[in-house]
Design an enzyme around this catalytic site. Structure first.
Site, PDB file in Angstrom:
ATOM      1  N   SER A  66      -2.909  14.539 -17.594  1.00 37.13           N
ATOM      2  CA  SER A  66      -3.072  14.359 -16.147  1.00 37.13           C
ATOM      3  C   SER A  66      -1.756  14.373 -15.364  1.00 37.13           C
ATOM      4  CB  SER A  66      -3.853  13.076 -15.920  1.00 37.13           C
ATOM      5  OG  SER A  66      -4.191  12.942 -14.584  1.00 37.13           O
ATOM      6  N   THR A 496      -0.713   4.349 -18.967  1.00 39.86           N
ATOM      7  CA  THR A 496      -0.504   5.781 -19.227  1.00 39.86           C
ATOM      8  C   THR A 496       0.958   6.163 -19.398  1.00 39.86           C
ATOM      9  OG1 THR A 496      -0.388   6.284 -16.869  1.00 39.86           O
ATOM     10  CG2 THR A 496      -2.561   6.432 -17.884  1.00 39.86           C
TER      11      THR A 496
END
Ligand code: G16
Length: 537
Positions: A66, A496
């Site tokens: 992402s 993340t």
């Protein structure tokens, strides 16, 4: 289970003896691509098991990191209705990803027995990947894991994360749409056309779009073939540069200025996607000042619009908004007092927001970073589809709501679908982005990242708004916050990236910045900072 096939796949995708531990975090696995080969093979195995556990329903597996830099990669798993992997399976994912090669068959058997999985059931896994160079090889590893367990693989190639969610949902629920990327494009285009007609618009809408050099560019080009009589989109960072480098929704949100290679001139309506096109933000400039319309703004616009439609059609809908600690304090105030909708707060991670949003007839959820969507319960859809309004205004409101339910990708946050939703609402309400920005004023805010030796030492509670460890950090934050007006600050370990995130907001830009840097310094002091102590530039 064909244990020999699993052993063969493990042999082809060996876990190095000194492999780093990986955990299924905020959005699946995410780390450097070059240490993920064995992990992806095992994620493929897990997806096949999950499919069988769900009676043969299709499960999604998206290979993406992402918003992270190009050298990273990762995997997100998608459950049958297009939602994120059920939380109870995250532990299985982490166990399977980290066991030694010769423990793999045993771990799989444990999952089979703990979950009562019938291995005779067919299994289906939908694979997708973003534009990262490492994606093809990692997809092959995932495919090898799926086939070792005898699962059928549907490979969508280079797609956005939300497209994988959409296709999975359609494969398991035919009423949702045609289970192909083309089906996705056609559904969104038809819904947007219906709104265009309803609004009676004749001229083109012009947008400037930053695609983060990611998959959003690939898929927008396809979608625009259906919408070119309505939308004129100039694309920037469309794949010729480095993914997410000085561009994309995360960069724009954190840096609070336009991405590289794109200028926001007076009157330009600008949009930015992240690397896998599941987040979107708007921005524009006025007299040289940058204005961002973030996820909180999108929530406010959507919640107010749906509320107004429901009122106009005399439709009884319980509408709620879900936010995280990052939501701007003034957006929460606006929603509760001006729009009159209840607001809930959850931990970061769209999986948490999505779950909470299901408590309402219509749950509007967005993280401030632009990740979110609107979910309509079955009961709400029935009401909207069956309701007959006596007045012309009510009839129009119902028609608008029906078109919205088709336009919105209700499975997950979707940059393309969310952008079309924003455009549709602005169009139907005859609003400019400036009108949208005038709904409320943001409190100035700042986000920072602090590098520490082990981010797991930072622990939080109360939807991440308070920090319980290391000792003394929360009281130090409280002391700092007291010094500023309308101020708030919190810290949390990222799920993340290998950093601790700091958020601060206050009445003025200077106060928000001073507070954020001071809190970052406290994190560095008390949580084991590495490198230079954070300081204002
Ligand atoms: C993912 C999650 C988001 C989350 C973001 C940052 O986004 O899906 O819900 O807000 O990571 O998470 P963290 O602050 O824990 O690093 P994406 O777009 O990167 O998949």
């Amino acid at each position: 289970m064909d244990a020999a096939a699993v052993v063969e796949a493990a042999g082809a995708h060996k876990r190095p003896e000194d492999a780093k531990h990986v955990g299924y975090g905020t959005a699946g696995f995410r780390t450097k691509a070059d240490i993920l080969d064995h992990v992806l093979m095992r994620v493929g195995v897990l997806a096949a098991l999950r499919s069988r556990c769900k009676g043969g329903a299709a499960i999604g597996l998206m290979v993406t990191a992402s918003h992270n830099p190009e050298p990273d990669n990762g995997a997100k798993l998608v459950d049958p209705m297009g939602e994120m992997l059920e939380a109870s399976w995250e532990a299985y994912a982490t166990r399977l990803a980290n066991c030694k090669d010769d423990e793999l068959v045993g771990e799989i058997n444990t999952i089979i027995s703990e979950c009562g999985i019938d291995m005779q059931t067919k299994a289906k896994v939908v694979l997708g990947r973003d534009t990262r160079g490492s994606g093809l090889k990692l997809c092959q590893a995932a495919r090898d894991g799926c086939t070792a367990l005898g699962a059928e693989v549907v490979d969508l190639g280079i797609v956005t994360t939300p497209q994988v969610h959409y296709v999975v949902r359609c494969l398991n629920d035919a009423t949702y749409g045609t289970p192909t990327v083309a089906g996705y494009q056609e559904k969104l285009a038809a819904a947007f056309k219906a709104i265009w007609t309803l609004a009676g618009r004749t001229d083109l809408i012009s947008l400037k779009l930053d695609c983060a050099n990611g998959v959003g560019a690939v898929q927008m080009k396809e979608l625009l073939k259906h919408l070119d009589s309505m939308l004129k989109v100039e694309m920037y960072n469309d794949g010729s540069g480095q993914l997410n480098h000085e561009c994309g929704a995360d960069y724009v949100k954190v840096q609070q200025h336009a991405p590289a290679n794109m200028t926001a001139g007076a009157g330009d309506r600008c949009v930015t996607f992240d690397g896998d096109a599941d987040r979107v933000l708007y921005f524009f400039t006025r007299d040289g000042t940058f204005f961002m319309l973030d996820g909180d703004r999108i929530s406010s616009l959507a919640a107010q619009f749906i509320q107004q439609c429901a009122t106009a059609a005399a439709l009884d809908l319980n509408i709620g908004v879900v936010q995280t600690a990052y939501a701007n304090g003034n957006s929460t105030k606006f929603l509760q007092t001006k729009a009159g909708v209840p607001v809930a707060c959850t931990k970061t991670g769209v999986k948490h927001l999505h779950h909470k949003a299901l408590d309402y007839d219509v749950g509007v959820y967005f993280e401030a970073n632009g990740h979110g969507t609107v979910v309509f319960s079955d009961a709400a859809l029935k009401k909207i589809n069956e309701h007959e309004s006596g007045s012309e205004e009510g009839k129009r409101a119902i028609a608008m709501l029906r078109a919205m339910t088709e336009l919105i990708n209700q499975t997950v946050g979707d940059a393309i679908s969310d952008m079309l939703m924003v455009e549709a609402i602005l169009l139907l309400q005859n609003m400019t982005v400036e009108d949208w920005a005038a709904m409320y004023d943001d409190l100035p805010n700042r986000q920072l990242k602090v590098k520490i030796a082990d981010r797991s030492v930072v622990k939080t509670t109360n939807a991440e708004r308070e920090c319980t460890a290391p000792a003394g950090l929360q009281s130090a934050i409280d002391e700092l916050v007291k010094k500023f007006t309308s101020a708030r600050s919190f810290v949390r370990p990222s799920g993340t990236e290998d950093v601790v995130r700091v958020y601060a907001e206050a009445e003025t830009r200077e106060q928000a910045d001073t507070l954020a840097w001071a809190v970052a310094g406290k994190v560095w002091d008390l949580a084991g900072g590495i490198g230079d102590r954070p300081h204002a530039p």
